[in-house]
Structure formats: C-alpha cells, structure tokens
Design an enzyme around this catalytic site. Structure first.
Site, PDB file in Angstrom:
ATOM      1  N   THR A 109       0.843  -1.213   0.000  1.00 31.01           N
ATOM      2  CA  THR A 109       0.000   0.000   0.000  1.00 31.01           C
ATOM      3  C   THR A 109       0.872   1.254   0.000  1.00 31.01           C
ATOM      4  O   THR A 109       0.649   2.183  -0.794  1.00 31.01           O
ATOM      5  CB  THR A 109      -0.930  -0.009   1.230  1.00 31.01           C
ATOM      6  OG1 THR A 109      -1.740  -1.178   1.160  1.00 31.01           O
ATOM      7  CG2 THR A 109      -1.812   1.233   1.282  1.00 31.01           C
ATOM      8  N   ASN A 138      -5.171  -8.976  -8.293  1.00 34.07           N
ATOM      9  CA  ASN A 138      -5.285  -9.708  -7.032  1.00 34.07           C
ATOM     10  C   ASN A 138      -6.600 -10.471  -6.876  1.00 34.07           C
ATOM     11  O   ASN A 138      -6.713 -11.368  -6.059  1.00 34.07           O
ATOM     12  CB  ASN A 138      -5.133  -8.746  -5.848  1.00 34.07           C
ATOM     13  CG  ASN A 138      -6.006  -7.528  -5.958  1.00 34.07           C
ATOM     14  OD1 ASN A 138      -5.901  -6.780  -6.926  1.00 34.07           O
ATOM     15  ND2 ASN A 138      -6.876  -7.314  -5.006  1.00 34.07           N
ATOM     16  N   ALA A 184       6.132  -8.206   1.256  1.00 32.46           N
ATOM     17  CA  ALA A 184       6.700  -9.487   1.744  1.00 32.46           C
ATOM     18  C   ALA A 184       5.649 -10.499   2.178  1.00 32.46           C
ATOM     19  O   ALA A 184       5.859 -11.698   2.035  1.00 32.46           O
ATOM     20  CB  ALA A 184       7.639  -9.207   2.912  1.00 32.46           C
ATOM     21  N   HIS A 185       4.502 -10.014   2.698  1.00 27.92           N
ATOM     22  CA  HIS A 185       3.603 -10.981   3.346  1.00 27.92           C
ATOM     23  C   HIS A 185       2.799 -11.826   2.360  1.00 27.92           C
ATOM     24  O   HIS A 185       2.074 -12.729   2.764  1.00 27.92           O
ATOM     25  CB  HIS A 185       2.685 -10.283   4.362  1.00 27.92           C
ATOM     26  CG  HIS A 185       1.592  -9.445   3.789  1.00 27.92           C
ATOM     27  ND1 HIS A 185       0.307  -9.902   3.679  1.00 27.92           N
ATOM     28  CD2 HIS A 185       1.583  -8.188   3.308  1.00 27.92           C
ATOM     29  CE1 HIS A 185      -0.451  -8.937   3.162  1.00 27.92           C
ATOM     30  NE2 HIS A 185       0.311  -7.885   2.929  1.00 27.92           N
ATOM     31  N   CYS A 193     -17.066  -4.246   2.212  1.00 25.56           N
ATOM     32  CA  CYS A 193     -18.169  -4.028   3.157  1.00 25.56           C
ATOM     33  C   CYS A 193     -18.126  -2.571   3.597  1.00 25.56           C
ATOM     34  O   CYS A 193     -17.228  -2.166   4.321  1.00 25.56           O
ATOM     35  CB  CYS A 193     -18.012  -4.974   4.336  1.00 25.56           C
ATOM     36  SG  CYS A 193     -19.437  -4.900   5.412  1.00 25.56           S
TER      37      CYS A 193
HETATM   38  C1  LIG Z   1      -2.343  -5.988  -5.981  1.00 28.07           C
HETATM   39  C2  LIG Z   1      -2.131  -5.511  -4.585  1.00 28.07           C
HETATM   40  N1  LIG Z   1      -1.611  -4.291  -4.375  1.00 28.07           N
HETATM   41  C3  LIG Z   1      -1.399  -3.814  -3.145  1.00 28.07           C
HETATM   42  C4  LIG Z   1      -1.718  -4.550  -2.031  1.00 28.07           C
HETATM   43  C5  LIG Z   1      -1.454  -3.990  -0.671  1.00 28.07           C
HETATM   44  O1  LIG Z   1      -0.309  -4.597  -0.103  1.00 28.07           O
HETATM   45  P1  LIG Z   1      -0.046  -4.566   1.461  1.00 28.07           P
HETATM   46  O2  LIG Z   1      -1.018  -5.484   2.093  1.00 28.07           O
HETATM   47  O3  LIG Z   1       1.376  -5.031   1.618  1.00 28.07           O
HETATM   48  O4  LIG Z   1      -0.203  -3.153   1.901  1.00 28.07           O
HETATM   49  C6  LIG Z   1      -2.294  -5.816  -2.188  1.00 28.07           C
HETATM   50  C7  LIG Z   1      -2.724  -6.595  -1.023  1.00 28.07           C
HETATM   51  O5  LIG Z   1      -3.634  -7.400  -1.095  1.00 28.07           O
HETATM   52  C8  LIG Z   1      -2.498  -6.318  -3.503  1.00 28.07           C
HETATM   53  O6  LIG Z   1      -3.026  -7.517  -3.719  1.00 28.07           O
END
Ligand SMILES: Cc1ncc(COP(=O)(O)O)c(C=O)c1O
Length: 394
Positions: free
Chosen positions: A72, A152, A201-202, A334
């Site tokens: 993010t 995603n 990383a997560h 939501c």
């Molecule tokens: C395509 C995409 N961009 C950005 C993010 C945000 O990443 P973070 O959770 O490390 O802030 C995500 C998280 O699901 C994502 O899938």
C-alpha cells in the site's frame, strides 16, 4: 473441524526459515542502522545485504530499492511521488485501469479530486488491458502510467512489457503494482520495461509490514516521508531491520523454489477445475469462471454464481464456507454494513448481483490436493443449500 486456508493472495504464513533469519535482529543485532557505532553498523550491513539480494532478484541496482511498510505504501509513494514531480512541470494527467488494487485506485481518485485528470482504462471480458488503449489515452499532460502486473482478484497478467515500450517511447514514467506477481512469476525490471514497481513481503511467506518500491535511477519522484536521511534521503524513518532481513530471506526462498511452487499450485488449480466440473455438473451452468484460462497466474481461481440462474446471498456464501472451515475471500467491500460488488468483477461486464456472489480461491506453497478436494466439496454443499431453497431460474 478441519480448516483449510485458500486465501493465500490475502496473506501467507511466514516460512519458519524466515522467522529463524529474523530472530537475532530483535535481540542481539538490535542497533539503529543510522548509529555510527558498531551496533548500528552491524544492522546497517544486514539492510544493505538484504537490499542487494532483492535488487538482484529483479535485475535492478541496489540503489533503486526503497524499503517501505508494504504494498500500500509503495503504491501511494509511486503515485503521489511521481504525480507531484509531474505537477512541477505542469503535467496533471494519469493513466491507470479500472481493475487496480484500491491502493492505486484510491490514490488516483484522491488526485482526481484535487485537480488531476485521471483516465481509468477499461479491460476486456478476460480482464486484460489493451496496450493500444494506453497509447490512445496519452496526452502532452500525462505524467504517469500505472497498470498492475497481476490482478489480485482474478489473477490476470497484464501486457506490462508492451505498455512499458509505449511509456518509454513517450518518456512517461511507468509504474506497476507487482504485489501479486513478485516471487511467483519472473519480475525482471529491464525485461518488463518498468520505471517503478511495488512489492510486499507478506504475500510470499515473509512478514507483514515490509515491502519495497523499485525506482529506476533517473526517475523523478518526490518523497513524502520527511525527517531523517534513511533510504538515501528518500524515505525517512528508522528502518525495521528484522522485517527487512525476513523479506530478503523470503525472496531467497522464492528464488530457490519459484518453479517448484508454480508447478505445485498449477496442479492444485487443475484439480480444482476438474473437481468443480465434476461436483457442480448437477447444478447446470450456475458457475462463471472469472479467471481467464490463459494470461493468468495459477495462484488464483475466481468464480461467480450466475445471478441469471439463481439468487444467492453473497454474505451467506462466504460465511457458509467459513462455517465449514474453508477460508476464502471475495472482492466485495463491506461499506457501512452492506456489501458492495467487486469493482474488478464489474469491470469484466458482470451484473451487480453476479459481481457480489464471488469466491476467490488462492493457493499457496503448503496447500495439498486434499485441501482442494475438501474445499470444493464444501463449496458444492453451500451452493446446494441455495439451490435447494431458491427457485432455480431457467
Ligand atoms: C495488488 C495488490 N496491491 C497492493 C496490495 C497492498 O499490499 P499490502 O497489504 O502489503 O499493503 C495488495 C494486497 O492485497 C495487492 O493484492
């Protein structure tokens, strides 16, 4: 009750080898990397080694990696940082797509409310952007193009290289959100022709709260963390050494086993499609596959229940699976207690109800064929419950 985790695109468990690598940096090697003494220098060395490893993995120079708190922040940094630089040259136009993650989408919407012009490109029914649409949207005021690498929600891979060539021809900085591709498929910044990349990383068995923004040397970007001179003066704030070390270890593991992981999840995906075809045959064609067959990564499979065939309560669908021990997600947000349909599924041309009744299965390194079989059986049970109660539309 058995519990199956098929929400690996939301987050992954941390690999025990990553935890092990991080541990000494909480207690023994705890110095502030900005300190000049021995304790600080040791921490600083660990950061630079991690930066080197990660840069190497994406074919970048270590000086091009800025550690952030995650995907993010990297997305926000790229969008606001490059937009502000553009503004100084009188350029106030951004091109992005309708299917970006909210970290990109909402940053662009904020800029739009504050005087920028933003073009949100449509995608085809396969969820893919047409590079020609990017070319047509470019104006003399365009200061940034941002198109995600892998979506995603549905897993589509965008034609990043083609878009990168177009951006390059016009001298426009090009950002891609690679949060869902990094560590899963090859991300080579030179091949992809990108100027900025976000990663986290997560999603790859690393810790939460750490990511990076790759910024190609020469790209102008304004910083928005002001304070100390960390990260070569581009992002102020004491670095989290354990998280950075953990991130690098997770990347090292991906480098070793990316192919093996890819083949493993491909077999899980194949099995899920077969099992669904088998168990859902009795319901007729009530399932719509939102993930395309090609131009996609095998890590994500997204289905909607066809609202033209059956009325289904989207919340009951997800909670029904949860009650049966299957953890999945849907892209619906939501807001104020009511579900809003996923902007991605809407962008594919589905109606509101179908976009609401969506299930995303996402696979990981430690899922098994048994997990898949169990999840599909429970999915079929939940749907059967609706079919039993509702009048099937023909
Ligand atoms: C395509 C995409 N961009 C950005 C993010 C945000 O990443 P973070 O959770 O490390 O802030 C995500 C998280 O699901 C994502 O899938």
């Amino acid at each position: 009750m058995r519990r199956v985790y098929l929400d690996n695109s939301a987050t992954t468990p941390v690999d025990p080898a990553v935890v092990e690598a991080m541990m000494p940096y909480f207690t023994e090697i705890f110095g502030n990397p900005s300190s000049v003494h021995w304790f600080g220098r040791e921490a600083k060395v660990a950061i630079e080694e991690a930066r080197y490893k990660i840069a190497n993995f994406i074919n970048a120079d270590p000086s091009e990696i800025i550690f952030t708190s995650g995907g993010t922040e990297s997305d926000n940094f790229a969008i606001f940082g490059v937009a502000l630089s553009g503004l100084r040259k009188g350029k106030k136009h951004i091109i992005t797509t309708k299917i970006e993650h909210h970290a990109v989408l909402d940053s662009c919407l904020y800029l739009q409310k504050n005087g920028f012009e933003v073009t949100f490109l449509k995608v085809g029914s396969d969820g893919v952007v047409d590079p020609d649409d990017v070319r047509k949207a470019i104006t003399s005021k365009t200061c940034l193009i941002s198109v995600m690498h892998v979506n995603n929600e549905i897993g589509t891979i965008q034609p990043i290289q083609e878009i990168g060539m177009i951006a390059m021809e016009h001298g426009i900085p090009f950002h891609t959100d690679a949060v869902q591709s990094f560590g899963k498929i090859e991300v080579d910044v030179k091949d992809l022709k990108v100027d900025l990349i976000s990663a986290s990383a997560h999603k790859i068995y690393g810790p939460k709260g750490i990511g990076f923004l790759y910024v190609r040397n020469g790209v102008e970007i304004e910083k928005f963390h002001h304070g100390g001179s960390q990260e070569a003066g581009r992002r102020a704030g004491t670095e989290s050494v354990p998280l950075i070390v953990g991130f690098a270890k997770a990347v090292e593991l991906c480098a070793e086993r990316m192919k093996q992981d890819y083949e493993h999840v491909s077999s899980l995906r194949k099995r899920m499609i077969e099992k669904i075809n088998d168990l859902f045959a009795e319901f007729g064609d009530i399932l719509i596959l939102n993930s395309p067959y090609d131009k996609t990564i095998p890590y994500i499979l997204n289905f909607s229940i066809n609202s033209g065939k059956i009325d289904i309560d989207a919340e009951a669908l997800i909670y029904g699976l949860d009650l049966k021990g299957v953890a999945v997600s849907n892209g619906s947000a939501c807001t104020s207690g009511s579900l809003k349909p996923s902007h991605v599924i809407l962008a594919l041309g589905r109606d509101e109800k179908t976009s609401l009744a969506t299930v995303r299965f996402s696979f990981g390194r430690w899922n098994t064929i048994d997990d898949v079989d169990y999840a599909v059986e429970k999915f079929a049970e939940v749907v059967k419950n609706f079919v039993g109660r509702a009048v099937l539309k023909t």
